[in-house]
Design an enzyme around this catalytic site. Structure first.
Site, PDB file in Angstrom:
ATOM      1  CB  CYS A  84      80.282  70.309  52.438  1.00 33.73           C
ATOM      2  SG  CYS A  84      81.447  69.829  51.134  1.00 33.73           S
ATOM      3  CG  HIS A 121      77.614  70.300  48.709  1.00 39.65           C
ATOM      4  ND1 HIS A 121      78.073  70.755  49.923  1.00 39.65           N
ATOM      5  CD2 HIS A 121      76.270  70.092  48.877  1.00 39.65           C
ATOM      6  CE1 HIS A 121      77.084  70.828  50.782  1.00 39.65           C
ATOM      7  NE2 HIS A 121      75.976  70.439  50.173  1.00 39.65           N
ATOM      8  CG  ASP A 138      72.986  69.975  51.917  1.00 40.07           C
ATOM      9  OD1 ASP A 138      74.109  70.012  52.471  1.00 40.07           O
ATOM     10  OD2 ASP A 138      72.710  70.620  50.897  1.00 40.07           O
TER      11      ASP A 138
END
Length: 288
Positions: A84, A121, A138
């Site tokens: 991420c 994250h 995202d």
């Protein structure tokens, strides 16, 4: 339309240092280079379907480097993947370069769990030109969304059959707590939670250190890779290969360690050199 990065790189994402032509070619984008919603949607779809998720550098004993030059070399030039922080910083640099408003956030991955987990994250709050709406991007979770989701309580998105829902709750000290849900074979599952507290590059560096080095991190225990697309989501978790469709149907099979480099190349789009491929196939790496 392109803009220069902010002078203090601690607050920005060094977008001026990005080889924007190479990045856009990597994700298959050939649209208008303007900070519009149409462009944002195309950028996120291109990024999430072109650059895989993988933690293989950790398994091979190398650090995860978050400076933009190393990210470009790995994810763009060498066409590898990342997790991420790598995805999100690269995407933030591209958005900044193209004139979008970008604020980094940190989320806690829940996946239905009740216990508190660390905020490790990375996601982005993004604004576009001529539009008052705000968007959640995202790109580093490995399983979508394919496109941005509007920051609105109860906002639902169906993207090529994949379903997502964003919910606003009340968190500690009466703060807004946002929850992203994803629909799958077991129904709706809360995927991660986050507040709108801005994060900066040094915050991501701290999270990255924990995720890439802590024995409590899932990414230090076994090889993990994902490839996400409109029709299928592939996951390699150690030696378990799972394929999931938008309708929730799944297929799972075990693979031999010796199969992993070929599987990574042919299914996940991750091509290793001969030395790394041989090392990754050792049982000691896949059976940690």
């Amino acid at each position: 339309m392109e803009t220069a990065p902010m002078s203090d790189s601690g607050y920005g994402w060094d977008g001026g240092e990005l080889d924007i032509d190479a990045y856009l070619s990597r994700i298959g984008f050939d649209g208008e280079r303007a900070p519009t919603l149409e462009t944002l949607r195309a950028l996120q779809r291109g990024h999430t379907t072109s650059i895989p998720f993988e933690n293989l550098e950790i398994m091979l004993g190398r650090p995860i480097l978050l400076d933009l030059e190393n990210l470009q070399d790995k994810l763009v030039r060498r066409q590898r993947g990342g997790y991420c922080y790598e995805h999100t910083i690269l995407f933030a640099a591209a958005l900044e370069r193209l004139g979008f408003g970008v604020t980094a956030l940190s989320a806690r991955v829940t996946l239905g769990a009740d216990e508190i987990r660390p905020a490790t994250h990375a996601v982005l709050r993004v604004t576009t030109a001529g539009d008052d709406r705000v968007w959640l991007c995202d790109v580093g979770f490995g399983r979508g969304p394919l496109e941005p989701i509007e920051f609105a309580d109860g906002a639902e998105a169906v993207q090529d059959g994949w379903r997502f829902r964003l919910e606003r709750r009340t968190g500690a000290l009466d703060t807004d707590l946002w929850v992203l849900h994803q629909y799958g074979g077991e129904g709706w599952v809360d995927r991660h939670t986050f507040t709108l507290n801005p994060q900066y590059s040094l915050d991501y560096a701290v999270g990255n250190h924990y995720v890439s080095t802590s024995p409590r991190s899932p990414f230090t225990t076994r090889p993990f890779a994902q490839r996400f697309g409109p029709e299928v989501h592939h996951v390699l978790d150690g030696t378990t290969w799972t394929t999931t469709r938008p309708d929730g149907s799944t297929q799972t099979r075990e693979v031999e360690e010796s199969e992993i480099p070929k599987l990574l190349d042919e299914v996940f789009g991750v091509t290793l050199d001969a030395a790394d491929a041989a090392r990754l196939g050792q049982p000691s790496l896949t059976a940690r």
